[in-house]
Write an enzyme that holds these catalytic residues in place. Structure first.
Site, mmCIF file in Angstrom:
data_model
loop_
_atom_site.group_PDB
_atom_site.id
_atom_site.type_symbol
_atom_site.label_atom_id
_atom_site.label_comp_id
_atom_site.label_asym_id
_atom_site.label_seq_id
_atom_site.Cartn_x
_atom_site.Cartn_y
_atom_site.Cartn_z
ATOM 1 N N TYR A 70 0.844 -1.182 0.000
ATOM 2 C CA TYR A 70 0.000 0.000 0.000
ATOM 3 C C TYR A 70 0.884 1.238 0.000
ATOM 4 O O TYR A 70 1.310 1.744 1.024
ATOM 5 C CB TYR A 70 -0.921 0.013 1.222
ATOM 6 C CG TYR A 70 -1.888 -1.143 1.295
ATOM 7 C CD1 TYR A 70 -2.136 -1.959 0.200
ATOM 8 C CD2 TYR A 70 -2.557 -1.432 2.482
ATOM 9 C CE1 TYR A 70 -3.024 -3.018 0.277
ATOM 10 C CE2 TYR A 70 -3.451 -2.488 2.571
ATOM 11 C CZ TYR A 70 -3.684 -3.279 1.468
ATOM 12 O OH TYR A 70 -4.552 -4.334 1.566
ATOM 13 N N PHE A 215 -13.029 -5.080 1.174
ATOM 14 C CA PHE A 215 -14.090 -4.413 0.409
ATOM 15 C C PHE A 215 -15.447 -4.737 1.043
ATOM 16 O O PHE A 215 -16.369 -5.203 0.371
ATOM 17 C CB PHE A 215 -14.046 -4.861 -1.052
ATOM 18 C CG PHE A 215 -14.568 -3.839 -2.034
ATOM 19 C CD1 PHE A 215 -14.608 -2.496 -1.713
ATOM 20 C CD2 PHE A 215 -15.011 -4.224 -3.290
ATOM 21 C CE1 PHE A 215 -15.085 -1.553 -2.612
ATOM 22 C CE2 PHE A 215 -15.488 -3.290 -4.207
ATOM 23 C CZ PHE A 215 -15.528 -1.962 -3.859
ATOM 24 N N PRO A 216 -15.599 -4.498 2.361
ATOM 25 C CA PRO A 216 -16.797 -4.966 3.063
ATOM 26 C C PRO A 216 -18.064 -4.178 2.793
ATOM 27 O O PRO A 216 -19.150 -4.637 3.138
ATOM 28 C CB PRO A 216 -16.392 -4.821 4.542
ATOM 29 C CG PRO A 216 -15.424 -3.683 4.545
ATOM 30 C CD PRO A 216 -14.645 -3.834 3.263
#
Length: 309
Positions: A70, A215-216
């Site tokens: 990231y 990606f909830p």
């Protein structure tokens, strides 16, 4: 709502104990969005990123998930800048195994020497002597799984890793991995509208393995104006909050890690931990992404029942 729920709402999500010895709040925070566009480079507002991280801890979150890729490493260095020295109850989970040659490109690399190098770099960037939860970001199909996890197990024996996790695996891969190393968590794509990893979740629940859905909050068309989740929006809950509340209700091993680069959005997400779904609401939400759900009509009668603990 209790005073604690108001000041530290994440605590309302309950706890899960990773590996039998490392408790975390079930509602955590995912730090991918603290980077620049395309998960590359520095954020447009580094000071806001620092505020988000500090506010997450204030809200009672004790699990922050990141990765070497990231930025690369931007997310990890921001975490150190914002929170080091870390609170005793804070668990920082990071990952390695996806290289970033350039923006938009993610390449699995599971060579043992590469994983060791990235672990050492993460230790330095986070400013710690041991990673609480170190996750293999992807299984490299070009490298034997025993070599990839064997290296992480060696690092664990050396005291540089406390617990080992996996990301984006099948049930067969997870089962095979557990024969090589002790796996305490699995991180797969899963949310209200994408449940392709349902079998992995069921396996995790049966074996008391944490299931961390990335990606909830992909509510997609469900939250469009006039859509099923939009119909539910009222004073008590937003579509994203309902999606998170559904995950927390779905299984006691689910640890959602919604990410954001905004303090206001962080506070909204964390407040989802205080929402209590009735049995009927949970059933309706579970069916809402299928034609059998009956669309928004089935939800209208349920709106008054959504409440905060």
């Amino acid at each position: 709502m209790t005073a604690e729920a108001q000041s530290r709402p994440a605590a309302s999500s309950g706890t899960f104990t990773l590996g039998g010895d490392l408790p975390v709040t079930r509602l955590g925070y995912g730090a991918m969005q603290l980077t620049g566009d395309g998960v590359w480079g520095d954020p447009k507002d580094p000071d806001e990123a620092v505020r988000v991280l500090r506010r997450a801890v204030e809200l009672g979150i004790t699990l922050i998930d990141t990765a070497d890729s990231y930025g690369p490493f931007v997310s990890e260095t921001l975490i150190r800048r914002a929170l080091h020295p870390y609170p005793d109850d804070l668990v920082i989970a990071t990952k390695a195994g996806l290289a970033r040659p350039r923006p938009g490109e993610w390449v699995p690399i599971g060579r043992p020497e590469y994983l060791r190098q990235q672990l050492e770099l993460s230790l330095r960037h986070l400013g710690v002597d041991r990673i609480d939860l170190f996750q293999l970001h992807r299984i490299d199909p070009q490298v034997p799984l025993a070599d990839q996890l064997g290296e992480l197990a060696s690092l664990q024996q050396e005291g540089k890793i406390r617990h080992i996790g996996l990301s984006e695996v099948t049930v067969a891969q997870l089962d095979k991995a557990r024969k090589i190393a002790d796996i305490v968590s699995v991180q797969n794509h899963y949310n209200l509208t994408n449940r392709s990893a349902e079998d992995v979740l069921e396996y995790a629940e049966a074996n008391n393995i944490a299931f961390i859905p990335w990606f909830p909050m992909a509510t997609g068309d469900l939250a469009r104006p006039g859509g099923p989740l939009d119909t539910l929006v009222h004073a008590e809950a937003s579509p994203s909050q309902l999606a998170l509340a559904w995950l927390l209700r779905r299984s006691p091993v689910i640890l959602p890690i919604p990410g954001t680069s905004s303090v206001a959005h962080l506070e909204e997400n964390t407040a989802a931990a205080t929402i209590t779904l009735t049995d009927d609401e949970f059933v309706a939400l579970s069916a809402v992404s299928t034609p059998a759900a009956g669309g928004a009509r089935g939800w209208r009668s349920l709106l008054p029942k959504v409440s905060r603990s």
